[in-house]
Write an enzyme that holds these catalytic residues in place. Sequence first.
Site, PDB file in Angstrom:
ATOM      1  N   CYS A  87       0.801  -1.177   0.000  1.00 47.29           N
ATOM      2  CA  CYS A  87       0.000   0.000   0.000  1.00 47.29           C
ATOM      3  C   CYS A  87       0.866   1.273   0.000  1.00 47.29           C
ATOM      4  O   CYS A  87       0.592   2.157  -0.766  1.00 47.29           O
ATOM      5  CB  CYS A  87      -0.927  -0.042   1.190  1.00 47.29           C
ATOM      6  N   HIS A 127     -40.491  -5.077  -3.623  1.00 47.16           N
ATOM      7  CA  HIS A 127     -39.972  -6.138  -4.491  1.00 47.16           C
ATOM      8  C   HIS A 127     -38.921  -6.998  -3.800  1.00 47.16           C
ATOM      9  O   HIS A 127     -38.104  -7.625  -4.466  1.00 47.16           O
ATOM     10  CB  HIS A 127     -39.412  -5.537  -5.781  1.00 47.16           C
ATOM     11  N   GLU A 130     -18.609   0.794   6.159  1.00 47.78           N
ATOM     12  CA  GLU A 130     -17.151   0.951   6.111  1.00 47.78           C
ATOM     13  C   GLU A 130     -16.535   1.093   7.493  1.00 47.78           C
ATOM     14  O   GLU A 130     -15.498   0.486   7.782  1.00 47.78           O
ATOM     15  CB  GLU A 130     -16.776   2.203   5.300  1.00 47.78           C
ATOM     16  N   GLU A 146     -24.567   6.101  -0.571  1.00 46.54           N
ATOM     17  CA  GLU A 146     -23.371   6.631   0.077  1.00 46.54           C
ATOM     18  C   GLU A 146     -23.486   6.536   1.598  1.00 46.54           C
ATOM     19  O   GLU A 146     -22.519   6.201   2.289  1.00 46.54           O
ATOM     20  CB  GLU A 146     -23.150   8.083  -0.368  1.00 46.54           C
ATOM     21  N   LYS A 156      -7.014   3.368   1.368  1.00 51.87           N
ATOM     22  CA  LYS A 156      -7.488   4.659   0.883  1.00 51.87           C
ATOM     23  C   LYS A 156      -7.371   4.765  -0.636  1.00 51.87           C
ATOM     24  O   LYS A 156      -8.303   5.142  -1.309  1.00 51.87           O
ATOM     25  CB  LYS A 156      -6.685   5.783   1.545  1.00 51.87           C
ATOM     26  N   ASN A 202       4.394  -1.900  -4.624  1.00 48.57           N
ATOM     27  CA  ASN A 202       2.944  -1.702  -4.661  1.00 48.57           C
ATOM     28  C   ASN A 202       2.423  -2.221  -5.991  1.00 48.57           C
ATOM     29  O   ASN A 202       3.117  -2.121  -7.015  1.00 48.57           O
ATOM     30  CB  ASN A 202       2.578  -0.221  -4.543  1.00 48.57           C
ATOM     31  N   GLY A 203       1.194  -2.728  -5.996  1.00 46.60           N
ATOM     32  CA  GLY A 203       0.612  -3.241  -7.227  1.00 46.60           C
ATOM     33  C   GLY A 203       0.593  -4.751  -7.249  1.00 46.60           C
ATOM     34  O   GLY A 203       0.761  -5.419  -6.223  1.00 46.60           O
ATOM     35  N   TRP A 226      -0.759  -3.931   2.366  1.00 49.95           N
ATOM     36  CA  TRP A 226      -2.165  -4.345   2.370  1.00 49.95           C
ATOM     37  C   TRP A 226      -2.214  -5.618   1.537  1.00 49.95           C
ATOM     38  O   TRP A 226      -1.931  -5.600   0.345  1.00 49.95           O
ATOM     39  CB  TRP A 226      -3.040  -3.248   1.768  1.00 49.95           C
ATOM     40  N   LYS A 245     -20.925   4.423   4.007  1.00 48.80           N
ATOM     41  CA  LYS A 245     -20.199   4.996   5.140  1.00 48.80           C
ATOM     42  C   LYS A 245     -20.433   4.169   6.407  1.00 48.80           C
ATOM     43  O   LYS A 245     -19.503   3.908   7.170  1.00 48.80           O
ATOM     44  CB  LYS A 245     -20.629   6.441   5.381  1.00 48.80           C
ATOM     45  N   ARG A 304      -3.765   5.085   4.432  1.00 48.17           N
ATOM     46  CA  ARG A 304      -4.073   4.309   3.234  1.00 48.17           C
ATOM     47  C   ARG A 304      -4.563   2.908   3.567  1.00 48.17           C
ATOM     48  O   ARG A 304      -5.101   2.224   2.707  1.00 48.17           O
ATOM     49  CB  ARG A 304      -2.814   4.226   2.349  1.00 48.17           C
TER      50      ARG A 304
END
Length: 611
Positions: free
Chosen positions: A2, A507, A491, A484, A606, A100-101, A75, A488, A27
Site C-alpha cells: 500500500c 420487491h 465501512e 453513500e 485509501k 505496490n501493485g 495491504w 459509510k 491508506r
Amino acid sequence: MCGIVGAVAQRPVTGILLEGLRRLEYRGYDSAGVALITTGNKLKRVRSLGKVAALTTKLDSEPVEGKTGIAHTRWATHGKPAEHNAHPHFSGESLAVVHNGIIENYLELRERLGALGYVFSTETDTEVAAHLVDYHTKRHESLLQGMLKARKEFTGAYALAALSPTEPNTLVVARQGSPLIIGVGIGEHFIGSDIQAMLPVTNRFIYLENGDVARINQYKIEIFDAEGQAVERPIRESKVGDSSTELGEYRHYMLKEIFEQPRAITATLEGRLAQHQILSCLSGDKPLEVLAKVEEIQIVACGTSYHAGLIARHWFETYTDLPCHVEVASEYRYRRQPKRANLLLITISQSGETADTLAALEKMKQAQACLASLTICNVLESSLTRESDMSLMTLAGPEIGVASTKAFTTQLVALQMLLGLVIQAKQGETAVSRQLVADLALLPQLVQQALDLNPKIEALAERFIEKHHALFLGRGEQYPVALEGALKLKEISYIHAEAYPAGELKHGPLALVDSEMPVIAVAPNTSLLEKLMSNLEVVRARGGELYVFACKSANLVPHEQMHVIELPEVPELLAPIVYTIPLQLLAYHVAVLKGTDVDKPRNLAKSVTVE
C-alpha cells in the site's frame, strides 16, 4: 500494495522512513517493515505485523541505522497478513525490494526462477520481483540494468524500489500503473507513493511517468523512459502544507474532514463563479469548444466516486438533452465499448490513481472510442490528470480518513460546475445556469447549517449500538445519497447496511423489515416526497423504526416509530450535497460508539492501486 517510502542521504534515515510510514497509515495496511544498508555495507531488515507503532517498538529495542533505506506498509493481496509476507522482501542477502501493485505473471516467473535455483519463503508476487531483479542485476553487474531488464518481463501494475549493498548509496525504482514520486532534496533524495510521506523533508517532487525507471543517489537523479532512453521530468513544488495532515482539535481525521467541508467547498468554488455564469475551470485544449460538441456522457468511477456519478446522471439528464451513463470502472473496463463519436468520458477519483478507473480510461483512449476524456480529481499531478484530455480539480485538500467525506461533496460541486459549463457551451447563459450559480453561492453556509445538527445526530447514534443491519432509502437523486450513507456506515462501523430506491421495497427488501431493522430515509421536499412518504408508511405498518432526514416544509410529525431530523431548506439541486452531511455524521458517531478504528477501517485501503 500500500505505501512506499525510501531515502538516500548523508544522514541516518531510519527516523525519516518511520515518519513517512506513519503519514501513509491512512491508506490502510496490515504490516510494515524497513530495510537499510548499515555500516560495513550490510543489508538489515526489520518487519512486524500490525501497525507502524509495533515496527517502531521493534526498532527501539533493536536499533538499525543507515543512510540508504526503503520502507513499506502492506495491504495483503498475495499471501495472508503475516510477518514473513511483509515487505521489504530479500533475494538472499544481496537485494531488497518494496512493491505496490500486482505482478500478474508471478506464477510463471516463480516457476522459472525456481528452476534457476532461487528459493521462495513467501506466497507473495513481490518476492518473485526481488529474485528477478537480483537475477538480472548479477548478470549485468548493475542494479539499474537489473531493474530495466526485469521490468520488461513483468506483466501488471507496479511501483518498485530496490537497494543492494553492492551499490550502497543508490536506490533504483520503477513505475508502471502504480504511483511513485521522487522527493528532491539538497544532498539527499527521497521516494514515496504519496507526497504526504515526504513533506517533512521536502516540498519539491518529480512525478514519474508510466514505464519510467530511475537511479537515485544523494546528488543525482537519472530517469529512463519505457524505451530505456534518458529523459528529464519536471520538478514541481507542492503548496500542500505539512500542517494540513495534523488532527488539531479533532479526535479523528474523518471528523476533521467532515467539518472542513464548508471550507473545502468554498475553495473548490473560489474564482470559478461570476455573477451569472460559471467561469471556465477546465484544463486542456479549448475545453469549451469540446463541450459544445458533446452528444453523450459516460461516467466511470469506483466506490464513493461512483455514487457521485450516479447523482450527476440525474443532473445532466434533467437539465440537458444529453444521455448520461454511469458504470463501475471494474466492470466497464472489461466490456466491449462501441465507438461513439461525440462521447465525453468522465472519470472521477479522489486520488487520481484508482487502478480500475485508470484502466478504463486507457482502454477508451487506445480504442479512440470517445471525443474526449475529462477527469474530476483532488490530486493535481495524479495519473488521471496527466492522462486525461481535460481535468476539473476539486480543492478539498488532503483527505486522510479512508471513508471519503469532503472529497465526495467537492466532487459533487465540481460536477455541478461541469453541468453549468456544458449548458453554457451549448446554449449560452440560461435561466438554469444562472440559478445554478446562485445556488452554489449558498452552498457553504447550508453545509454549515447541516453540520450544526451534530449534537442531535450524536445522540441519535446511541440507538444503533446494538444493531447489526440497517436499510437506507431514497428516491431520484437521493437514492445515490442513500447508497453513500449505507457505504459509510458499513465501512467504519461494520454494521451491514444496504440502500434501495424506496419504490423497490415491495420487491423484496420489505421482507427484512422488523422492529430490529432501522430504516434511514433522506426526504427533501421535492416532487418525489409524497411517493417516498407512502413507502415509509409501508415500513411503519411492518413495525420498522424510521429515521428520516427531512426539511421543515416536509411537515413530518415525529412519533414513536419515526424519528425526524430537520435540515435547512435547500434548493433542489443542492439537496444531494447537503443531505449527505448528516449521514456522514451518523456513520462517524455510530463507529465511535462501537469502538472501531474510524480512520483506518479493517481490510480497506485509501488509494486502491490494484485491480
